[in-house]
Design an enzyme around this catalytic site. Structure first.
Site, PDB file in Angstrom:
ATOM      1  N   SER A 160      24.443  57.971  43.087  1.00 10.95           N
ATOM      2  CA  SER A 160      25.351  57.465  42.063  1.00 10.95           C
ATOM      3  C   SER A 160      26.342  58.573  41.722  1.00 10.95           C
ATOM      4  CB  SER A 160      24.563  57.001  40.835  1.00 10.95           C
ATOM      5  OG  SER A 160      25.415  56.385  39.892  1.00 10.95           O
ATOM      6  N   HIS A 187      26.521  53.881  44.158  1.00 13.72           N
ATOM      7  CA  HIS A 187      27.162  53.163  43.064  1.00 13.72           C
ATOM      8  C   HIS A 187      28.645  53.506  43.045  1.00 13.72           C
ATOM      9  CE1 HIS A 187      23.074  53.084  40.741  1.00 13.72           C
ATOM     10  NE2 HIS A 187      23.149  52.170  41.693  1.00 13.72           N
ATOM     11  N   ASP A 280      18.091  53.985  38.414  1.00 15.78           N
ATOM     12  CA  ASP A 280      18.062  53.152  39.614  1.00 15.78           C
ATOM     13  C   ASP A 280      17.495  53.942  40.785  1.00 15.78           C
ATOM     14  OD1 ASP A 280      18.424  50.913  41.186  1.00 15.78           O
ATOM     15  OD2 ASP A 280      20.500  51.406  41.696  1.00 15.78           O
TER      16      ASP A 280
END
Length: 336
Positions: A160, A187, A280
């Site tokens: 991310s 992400h 996540d």
């Protein structure tokens, strides 16, 4: 810490000065107005960190990064008003050796303190990341890979915030004959995926492509999630997408990819969780770990944001906790 600023907008320079002034440990030693001057200033007085704008006359931030890393390597933090609008140049500068990117603090709307705190945190993180900074070594062109060359070996990677730079460093370390397929969930706004794939292709000898429905994992090929839908292993030997739920926080979800390996994959697999905000990937990596897959978590020191890796480590999901610079070597060992 000695800081150099590269920016041709007086108002932005003043904002950066103000942010630094609130932290006496950080000393501004010079200001350059373009990339040409920045390279000269680094040769004259090398700072601990350079705050580099992207859009400038004469030589932009990417070209300035290239020149500095060639002649006088030092930690470079990209500071730009709009990361998304400048994504291509940001990726290019990261490829030349810049370590991270942060949004320029703004003076209006009461957001200066928040933006300044984010800037200072990034400066300190970049300084810690670089005991020794070097320009990335050039990579060989991707080897010709037959389409019908599926692999029963798989690396799944989640990333991310700070992920593009970490992914570039990891992929640069994988050899042309790496025997596994690599599947990545990063992400990022789906509008920028093609640009990131093109940029990553410049960083690695492996072939990089945006994953499509039905793609078969191929040895020596990197697949990147290309939509906000969840990328996963489907039907045991192919990739596919499933629609996200309105309740899902992350689009696409790293957890979904990792869990699909446990549920569907029939060969050898390794899970890797890189820098990022939030949680996540932590539960999915824990599932992989519990099912005896080897799992790797990026360490705090080399992470731009130690959120997802921290959450995974706290769950006991990591077989190894490694600096990003050591992950590629570990993957090569695991697949030998």
């Amino acid at each position: 810490m000695k800081i150099g600023i590269v920016n041709d907008v007086p108002m932005v320079v003043e904002i950066l000065r103000r942010a630094l002034a609130e932290h006496p440990a950080h000393q501004l030693i010079w200001v350059a107005q373009d990339g040409v001057q920045a390279a000269e200033m680094c040769a004259w007085q090398l700072p601990d960190v350079v705050l580099m704008d992207i859009i400038m006359p004469n030589a932009d931030g990417a070209e300035a990064t290239r020149r500095i890393m060639q002649k006088t390597p030092c930690p470079i933090l990209l500071v730009t008003a709009d990361i998304s609008a400048n994504a291509v140049k940001v990726y290019e500068a990261l490829g030349y050796g810049a370590l991270d990117v942060v949004t320029t603090p703004v003076m209006t709307g009461g957001n200066f303190q928040q933006g300044a705190a984010a800037l200072i945190a990034k400066i300190e993180k970049v300084a810690r990341m670089s005991k020794k900074v070097e320009a990335p070594a050039p990579v060989k062109k991707p080897a010709a890979i037959r389409e019908a060359d599926p692999s029963n070996k798989l690396v799944v990677i989640g990333a991310s915030a700070g992920g593009p730079a970490a992914l570039a460093e990891l992929l640069r370390g994988l050899p042309t004959d790496f025997p596994a397929a690599v599947v990545i969930v990063q992400h990022i706004n789906s509008a920028f995926v093609d640009g990131m794939a093109d940029w990553l292709q410049q960083q690695t000898a492996l072939r990089v492509r945006v994953a499509k429905e039905g793609d078969q994992p191929l040895r020596g090929t990197v697949f990147i999630a290309g939509t906000n839908q969840h990328l996963l292993i489907k039907n045991r030997d192919s990739l596919g997408y499933v629609a996200e739920s309105p309740m899902d926080i992350y689009h696409p979800s790293i957890d979904v990819l990792f869990h699909s390996v446990v549920q569907q994959w029939q060969g050898k697999a390794v899970g890797v969780l890189l820098t990022g905000m939030g949680r996540d990937g932590a539960l999915g990596l824990k599932a992989m770990h519990d099912h005896k897959y080897h799992t790797i978590v990026q360490d705090q020191e080399s992470s731009s944001v130690y959120g997802m890796p921290k959450a995974a480590a706290a769950l006991g999901a990591a077989t190894d906790i490694l600096p990003v610079s050591g992950i590629a070597q570990k993957l090569v060992q695991l697949f030998n």
